[in-house]
Design a protein around this motif. Structure first.
Motif, PDB file in Angstrom:
ATOM      1  N   THR A   1       0.835  -1.189   0.000  1.00  0.00           N
ATOM      2  CA  THR A   1       0.000   0.000   0.000  1.00  0.00           C
ATOM      3  C   THR A   1       0.875   1.247   0.000  1.00  0.00           C
ATOM      4  OG1 THR A   1      -1.723  -1.161   1.232  1.00  0.00           O
ATOM      5  CG2 THR A   1      -1.780   1.244   1.284  1.00  0.00           C
ATOM      6  N   ARG A   2       0.428   2.260  -0.721  1.00  0.00           N
ATOM      7  CA  ARG A   2       1.161   3.519  -0.713  1.00  0.00           C
ATOM      8  C   ARG A   2       0.608   4.408   0.394  1.00  0.00           C
ATOM      9  NH1 ARG A   2       1.737   7.959  -5.650  1.00  0.00           N
ATOM     10  NH2 ARG A   2       3.080   9.422  -4.491  1.00  0.00           N
ATOM     11  N   ALA A   3       1.478   4.843   1.304  1.00  0.00           N
ATOM     12  CA  ALA A   3       1.072   5.721   2.401  1.00  0.00           C
ATOM     13  C   ALA A   3       2.313   6.353   3.011  1.00  0.00           C
ATOM     14  CB  ALA A   3       0.306   4.937   3.465  1.00  0.00           C
ATOM     15  N   ALA A   4       2.113   7.472   3.675  1.00  0.00           N
ATOM     16  CA  ALA A   4       3.232   8.163   4.327  1.00  0.00           C
ATOM     17  C   ALA A   4       3.809   7.296   5.440  1.00  0.00           C
ATOM     18  CB  ALA A   4       2.757   9.495   4.899  1.00  0.00           C
ATOM     19  N   LEU A   5       5.127   7.359   5.600  1.00  0.00           N
ATOM     20  CA  LEU A   5       5.818   6.595   6.633  1.00  0.00           C
ATOM     21  C   LEU A   5       6.794   7.505   7.383  1.00  0.00           C
ATOM     22  CD1 LEU A   5       6.689   3.187   4.903  1.00  0.00           C
ATOM     23  CD2 LEU A   5       5.199   3.515   6.884  1.00  0.00           C
ATOM     24  N   PRO A   6       6.311   8.255   8.361  1.00  0.00           N
ATOM     25  CA  PRO A   6       7.237   9.065   9.153  1.00  0.00           C
ATOM     26  C   PRO A   6       8.319   8.190   9.777  1.00  0.00           C
ATOM     27  CG  PRO A   6       4.957   9.658   9.632  1.00  0.00           C
ATOM     28  CD  PRO A   6       4.913   8.424   8.788  1.00  0.00           C
ATOM     29  N   ALA A   7       9.505   8.719   9.908  1.00  0.00           N
ATOM     30  CA  ALA A   7      10.645   7.936  10.391  1.00  0.00           C
ATOM     31  C   ALA A   7      10.387   7.318  11.760  1.00  0.00           C
ATOM     32  CB  ALA A   7      11.892   8.816  10.436  1.00  0.00           C
ATOM     33  N   ASP A   8       9.660   8.021  12.633  1.00  0.00           N
ATOM     34  CA  ASP A   8       9.432   7.487  13.972  1.00  0.00           C
ATOM     35  C   ASP A   8       8.275   6.483  14.024  1.00  0.00           C
ATOM     36  OD1 ASP A   8       7.396   9.279  13.573  1.00  0.00           O
ATOM     37  OD2 ASP A   8       7.604  10.315  15.498  1.00  0.00           O
ATOM     38  N   GLU A   9       7.713   6.118  12.862  1.00  0.00           N
ATOM     39  CA  GLU A   9       6.694   5.081  12.808  1.00  0.00           C
ATOM     40  C   GLU A   9       7.214   3.827  12.125  1.00  0.00           C
ATOM     41  OE1 GLU A   9       3.036   6.606  11.224  1.00  0.00           O
ATOM     42  OE2 GLU A   9       3.001   8.317  12.602  1.00  0.00           O
ATOM     43  N   VAL A  10       8.529   3.774  11.933  1.00  0.00           N
ATOM     44  CA  VAL A  10       9.191   2.613  11.318  1.00  0.00           C
ATOM     45  C   VAL A  10      10.311   2.167  12.246  1.00  0.00           C
ATOM     46  CG1 VAL A  10      10.543   1.785   9.355  1.00  0.00           C
ATOM     47  CG2 VAL A  10       8.648   3.383   8.983  1.00  0.00           C
ATOM     48  N   THR A  11      10.462   0.871  12.398  1.00  0.00           N
ATOM     49  CA  THR A  11      11.528   0.347  13.236  1.00  0.00           C
ATOM     50  C   THR A  11      12.031  -0.959  12.652  1.00  0.00           C
ATOM     51  OG1 THR A  11      12.138  -0.160  15.531  1.00  0.00           O
ATOM     52  CG2 THR A  11      10.013  -0.998  14.766  1.00  0.00           C
ATOM     53  N   VAL A  12      13.080  -1.498  13.250  1.00  0.00           N
ATOM     54  CA  VAL A  12      13.638  -2.780  12.824  1.00  0.00           C
ATOM     55  C   VAL A  12      13.538  -3.751  13.988  1.00  0.00           C
ATOM     56  CG1 VAL A  12      15.702  -4.008  12.068  1.00  0.00           C
ATOM     57  CG2 VAL A  12      15.219  -1.725  11.167  1.00  0.00           C
ATOM     58  N   ARG A  13      12.960  -4.893  13.725  1.00  0.00           N
ATOM     59  CA  ARG A  13      12.838  -5.940  14.738  1.00  0.00           C
ATOM     60  C   ARG A  13      13.530  -7.185  14.198  1.00  0.00           C
ATOM     61  NH1 ARG A  13       9.740  -6.709  19.219  1.00  0.00           N
ATOM     62  NH2 ARG A  13       9.112  -8.833  19.747  1.00  0.00           N
ATOM     63  N   GLY A  14      14.795  -7.330  14.512  1.00  0.00           N
ATOM     64  CA  GLY A  14      15.551  -8.455  13.993  1.00  0.00           C
ATOM     65  C   GLY A  14      15.633  -8.424  12.490  1.00  0.00           C
ATOM     66  N   ALA A  15      15.063  -9.426  11.843  1.00  0.00           N
ATOM     67  CA  ALA A  15      15.108  -9.530  10.392  1.00  0.00           C
ATOM     68  C   ALA A  15      14.059  -8.679   9.699  1.00  0.00           C
ATOM     69  CB  ALA A  15      14.915 -10.997   9.982  1.00  0.00           C
ATOM     70  N   TYR A  16      13.172  -8.084  10.468  1.00  0.00           N
ATOM     71  CA  TYR A  16      12.026  -7.414   9.868  1.00  0.00           C
ATOM     72  C   TYR A  16      12.128  -5.893   9.986  1.00  0.00           C
ATOM     73  CZ  TYR A  16      10.243 -12.111  10.893  1.00  0.00           C
ATOM     74  OH  TYR A  16      10.077 -13.462  11.000  1.00  0.00           O
ATOM     75  N   ARG A  17      11.946  -5.201   8.878  1.00  0.00           N
ATOM     76  CA  ARG A  17      11.737  -3.759   8.906  1.00  0.00           C
ATOM     77  C   ARG A  17      10.229  -3.571   8.900  1.00  0.00           C
ATOM     78  NH1 ARG A  17      12.202   0.775   5.140  1.00  0.00           N
ATOM     79  NH2 ARG A  17      12.947   2.584   6.305  1.00  0.00           N
ATOM     80  N   VAL A  18       9.703  -2.912   9.915  1.00  0.00           N
ATOM     81  CA  VAL A  18       8.280  -3.015  10.196  1.00  0.00           C
ATOM     82  C   VAL A  18       7.758  -1.707  10.779  1.00  0.00           C
ATOM     83  CG1 VAL A  18       8.717  -3.900  12.522  1.00  0.00           C
ATOM     84  CG2 VAL A  18       6.604  -4.537  11.373  1.00  0.00           C
TER      85      VAL A  18
END
Length: 356
Positions: free
Chosen positions: A126-143
């Motif tokens: 899906t196309r949507a805005a992704l502010p930097a503080d709403e994205v994180t890395v959990r091990g193998a997953y960028r989520v």
């Protein structure tokens, strides 16, 4: 007959940190060409998950045995896309975080990208805005963060499932109300966000299971008085039981029971231990005038009217005037198990890699 080439250590070791997945690009860097790859696949030693993305048959069996196929599919999709701007989101992110999901949730890998919308075999971006503080890395997953994840889900999921996901995220400290508020504020103009606002408002954060969330919402929908969640009952300085819901004036305890509580009891107990300890605790409290109402999923659904009548009958009379127990409401709930989601390690029973 040609013997399939083993996975080189330089490929296998990083692959273990993403559920055993490796790619033709990584293989090529170690000198393994397409011919050797085809040989390994034909021999059944390797399994092609997507174009250019593989896993060994042994590792695939381990992933399936441990119920981690959603994570494997997510890793395979992101490895195949090789798109750094796309992150796992929606129900897939909920799986990564270990949040409850509806049984009807499709197995589609869900992603969000700020630049484009795309759909492929087994995935939707899906196309949507992704502010930097709403994205994180959990091990193998960028989520997406837990806050962004549950706000996104609540726009589309059924109300109980949405509130249960928010409850679980708050319970486990994956997010806070302040974080949820910031995400909601940013999404003020997004279609469907009023549903997310309502889900966050309905969340309590003390519910320790999906069924407890359902029970709390059912009680409210039936017009019954609200109960106090997660109350400790003590006798002679000893904690006897923590009840899911408590009506202090009437000494009525509500317990919302799913079968999993007895199939896979927490804290290393056997199902027999769980049942026996439950009976002993309730016998002690019943002898002192505490009354119990137990509700399973069916009691909150098809048998809702019976549940309503039973609770109202219990609340029609007060509890004992003399009480030799102490009740202590908990300010926060406590997770019943160690379900912290998944970090993408290919955990094995003999070495517990990545188990913390």
């Amino acid at each position: 007959m040609t013997v399939p080439v083993p996975v080189p250590m330089a490929v296998d070791e990083p692959g273990r940190r993403r559920l055993g997945v490796f790619t033709t690009v990584e293989l090529a860097a170690t000198g393994i060409g397409e011919r050797e790859v085809r040989t390994a696949v034909r021999a059944g030693a390797w399994v092609r998950l997507r174009t250019g993305v593989f896993i060994t048959a042994a590792d695939l069996a381990e992933v399936e045995r441990t119920g981690r196929r959603p994570g494997l599919d997510a890793v395979a999709v992101t490895a195949g896309l090789a798109r750094s701007s796309a992150v796992l989101s929606g129900a897939t992110a909920a799986w990564v975080w270990g949040l409850p999901r509806p049984r009807s949730a499709p197995p589609t890998v869900e992603l969000t990208d700020p630049h484009r919308w795309r759909r492929g075999r087994g995935w939707l971006m899906t196309r949507a805005a992704l502010p930097a503080d709403e994205v994180t890395v959990r091990g193998a997953y960028r989520v997406t963060t837990a806050a962004r994840t549950v706000v996104d889900l609540a726009r589309d999921w059924p109300e109980v499932d949405a509130v249960a996901a928010v409850d679980a995220a708050l319970l486990r400290g994956l997010t806070t109300r302040d974080e949820l508020g910031r995400v909601l504020e940013r999404q003020a103009c997004v279609p469907g966000v009023p549903r997310s606002v309502r889900a966050v408002a309905l969340a309590d954060g003390r519910a320790e299971s999906w069924l407890e969330t359902h029970g709390r919402m059912t009680v409210a929908a039936l017009g019954l008085p609200p109960f106090v969640p997660q109350v400790e009952l003590w006798i002679d300085g000893r904690l006897v039981k923590v009840v899911d819901g408590w009506y202090a004036e009437h000494a009525v305890a509500l317990e919302f029971d799913g079968r999993v509580k007895y199939r896979r009891p927490a804290f290393g107990r056997t199902p027999e231990d769980a049942l026996w300890q439950e009976k002993r605790a309730e016998d002690q409290l019943r002898a002192r005038g505490v009354r119990f109402v137990r509700a399973a999923a069916v009691d909150l659904g098809a048998r809702r009217a019976e549940f309503d009548r039973l609770v109202r009958r219990m609340l029609s009379t007060p509890g004992p005037a003399t009480r030799d127990w102490t009740e202590v409401p908990r300010a926060t709930g406590r997770p019943r198990d160690r379900c912290d989601g998944d970090d993408g390690w290919l955990a094995r029973a003999d070495d517990l890699v990545g188990a913390g």
